[in-house]
Design a protein around this motif. Structure first.
Motif, short mmCIF file in Angstrom:
data_model
loop_
_atom_site.label_atom_id
_atom_site.label_comp_id
_atom_site.label_asym_id
_atom_site.label_seq_id
_atom_site.Cartn_x
_atom_site.Cartn_y
_atom_site.Cartn_z
N ILE A 1 4.05 -3.53 -8.53
CA ILE A 1 2.92 -2.75 -9.05
C ILE A 1 2.65 -3.12 -10.50
CG2 ILE A 1 2.07 -0.42 -9.51
CD1 ILE A 1 3.95 0.50 -7.21
N THR A 2 1.40 -3.41 -10.78
CA THR A 2 0.97 -3.76 -12.13
C THR A 2 0.47 -2.52 -12.86
OG1 THR A 2 0.26 -5.94 -11.34
CG2 THR A 2 -0.58 -5.23 -13.49
N LEU B 1 4.08 2.87 -2.49
CA LEU B 1 4.27 1.61 -3.21
C LEU B 1 3.18 0.60 -2.86
CD1 LEU B 1 8.15 1.38 -2.84
CD2 LEU B 1 6.92 1.58 -5.01
N ARG B 2 2.88 0.46 -1.57
CA ARG B 2 1.83 -0.49 -1.19
C ARG B 2 0.46 -0.04 -1.69
NH1 ARG B 2 2.53 -5.21 -0.20
NH2 ARG B 2 3.01 -5.43 2.02
N ALA C 1 -0.31 1.64 -4.34
CA ALA C 1 -0.45 1.35 -5.77
C ALA C 1 -0.58 -0.15 -6.00
CB ALA C 1 0.74 1.91 -6.54
N GLU C 2 0.15 -0.95 -5.24
CA GLU C 2 0.02 -2.40 -5.38
C GLU C 2 -1.41 -2.84 -5.06
OE1 GLU C 2 2.74 -6.16 -4.14
OE2 GLU C 2 1.93 -5.03 -2.45
N ARG D 1 -3.97 -1.16 -5.76
CA ARG D 1 -4.80 -0.49 -6.76
C ARG D 1 -5.66 0.61 -6.13
NH1 ARG D 1 -4.20 -3.48 -11.61
NH2 ARG D 1 -5.55 -1.95 -12.62
N GLN E 1 9.54 1.40 -8.94
CA GLN E 1 8.39 0.77 -9.61
C GLN E 1 7.74 1.82 -10.51
OE1 GLN E 1 6.85 -2.40 -9.39
NE2 GLN E 1 8.66 -3.16 -8.33
N ILE F 1 3.91 2.85 -10.82
CA ILE F 1 3.18 3.56 -9.77
C ILE F 1 2.53 4.83 -10.30
CG2 ILE F 1 5.14 4.98 -8.97
CD1 ILE F 1 4.15 4.53 -6.10
N TYR G 1 -1.22 5.27 -11.03
CA TYR G 1 -2.16 5.38 -9.91
C TYR G 1 -2.17 6.77 -9.27
CZ TYR G 1 -2.13 0.33 -10.41
OH TYR G 1 -2.24 -0.93 -10.93
#
Length: 344
Positions: free
Chosen positions: A6-7, A244-245, A247-248, A250, A271, A274, A277
Motif C-alpha cells: 500500500i502506497t 489490504l487489497r 487500499a492497494e 486506492r 501495512q 492503509i 484510505y
C-alpha cells in the motif's frame, strides 16, 4: 504469502490544490467541518481534485468461533447461520440501510458452522465450519489464516467500484476482537471487553477471564499474522485481506464497528499506510471501540451508540461520503458565482 503493498496518499502539491479548491467554494473557510476533511482525503486517495464515488458495496463476512463454547455470548452459535439467512432474505438492518442508500451488498460465508448448500446470493468462501476454541488451541492453522487472507484479496479483485464498506456476523466474535485488540495494542483486557450481544456484567467479567487465560496459554505469540491465526476468526482474517487489497487499489474503505476495526488493526500492523484510505463510519457503543479508534488516531463520522455490526454504520455514513465528494465536484466557487469573498 505475498501481501498487497500500500502506497501512502501524502502528496504536498495535490494537498495545496485540494485546499485551494475547498477554500474557493462559496462558504466561510472550514464551515463544512468534517466534510472538508473527507473531501481532502478523497482527493488524495483518488489523486485528483475532481473526485467521484462509483458503485459502492458493503462486504459482510460471516464466520463462527470455537470460543463460543466458553459461554461468552448471550446467543447460541446457531444465530450466525440464521442471521446469514436473514441477510439473504433481505430482512436485516444492513439490508434496509443498504437499500435506502443505494449500496450493493455482498454476503460472504467465510466459515459458518452450517451447510448452506449452493445459493446464488451467498459467496461461498468457507475455510472450515468455524474456528477452533482459542481457549485451548490456536483458532486457525497458519495455512487456514493465509487462505482466508487470500480469499479476501481475491474478493476485492472482483469489485468494479471505488468504495467498499466492511461488515461482519459471527457469534462470539467480540471475544475474538477483544483478544486481538489486547494483543495488538497492549491495552488491558478489561478495557477491551464489552457486552457484545448483550451479556450481563458477570458475563463481561467471564469474557475477560477467558481472554486473559487464553493469552497466558498462548504466551509468546506476538507477530501480527500469528496473533490473527491464534485469536481471530475466518471472517476477521478475510476482512483483513480484503482491506489490504482495497487500499492497494486506492479504494475508499468504510470501516464499521468493533470487529471490523479489529481486522483493520491487523491490516494496519502489516501495512500502516492503509489508514490513509480508511473512513471510520462511527464510534460503536461496544466498550473498547473508542480506545481502539484512539489508538488509530481515527475520527469517526457518527456517534449513534450503535453496536449491531453487519456494516450498518457504513451504509449510514455513505451519504456523508457522497456529500463530501459532491460539494468538492459541484459547489460553485466565489468566482463562478460572483459572490464577494471576505475582506482581508
Amino acid at each position: 504469502m505475498h501481501l498487497p503493498f500500500i502506497t501512502a496518499t501524502a502528496n504536498a502539491a495535490l494537498s495545496m490544490q485540494l485546499d485551494a479548491a475547498i477554500d474557493s467554494k462559496t462558504k466561510p473557510p472550514g464551515s463544512l467541518g468534517m466534510l472538508e476533511v473527507l473531501a481532502r482525503q478523497l482527493g488524495l486517495i483518488q489523486q485528483t481534485t475532481s473526485v467521484a464515488l462509483t458503485e459502492p458495496v458493503i462486504l459482510v463476512f460471516a464466520g463462527d468461533h470455537g470460543v463460543a463454547a466458553e459461554g461468552v455470548s448471550a446467543y447460541p452459535q446457531s444465530v450466525t447461520w440464521q442471521m446469514v439467512e436473514n441477510f439473504l432474505a433481505q430482512g436485516a438492518a444492513i439490508n434496509v440501510f443498504a437499500r435506502q442508500n443505494g449500496c450493493a451488498l455482498v454476503v460472504v460465508d467465510a466459515g459458518v458452522n452450517h451447510a448452506f448448500g449452493p445459493r446464488d446470493s451467498l459467496v461461498d468462501r468457507k475455510i472450515a465450519y468455524g474456528t477452533q476454541n482459542f481457549a485451548n488451541q490456536a483458532a486457525m492453522t497458519t495455512a487456514q489464516c493465509a487462505q482466508a487472507l487470500a480469499d479476501g484479496i481475491a474478493l476485492v479483485d472482483e469489485l468494479q467500484g471505488n468504495v467498499v464498506g466492511f461488515g461482519e456476523m459471527g457469534i462470539a466474535n467480540t471475544t475474538a476482537g477483544a483478544a486481538l485488540m489486547h494483543k495488538l495494542t497492549g491495552i488491558p483486557v478489561s478495557d477491551c471487553v464489552g457486552a457484545g450481544t448483550g451479556v450481563s456484567a458477570e458475563g463481561v467479567r467471564h469474557k475477560q477471564h477467558v481472554i486473559e487465560a487464553a493469552v497466558s496459554h498462548h504466551a509468546g505469540v506476538d507477530d501480527p499474522l500469528a496473533i490473527l491465526a491464534t485469536f481471530g476468526g475466518f471472517e476477521i482474517a478475510m476482512m483483513a485481506g480484503a482491506m489490504l487489497r482495497a487500499a492497494e487499489r486506492r479504494m475508499v474503505l468504510l470501516i464499521d464497528g468493533f470487529i471490523v476495526t479489529s481486522a483493520l488493526l491487523v491490516a494496519a500492523r502489516l501495512q500502516p499506510a492503509i489508514l490513509d484510505y480508511c473512513v471510520f463510519a462511527h464510534c460503536s457503543g461496544e466498550h473498547g471501540h473508542k480506545r481502539m479508534l484512539d489508538t488509530l488516531a481515527a475520527r469517526p463520522l457518527l456517534q449513534l451508540d450503535m453496536r449491531l455490526g453487519e456494516g450498518t454504520a457504513c451504509a449510514l455514513a455513505l451519504p456523508l461520503l457522497q456529500a463530501a465528494a459532491g460539494f468538492l465536484r459541484e459547489m460553485a466557487t466565489f468566482g463562478s458565482a460572483q459572490v464577494a469573498e471576505k475582506l482581508d
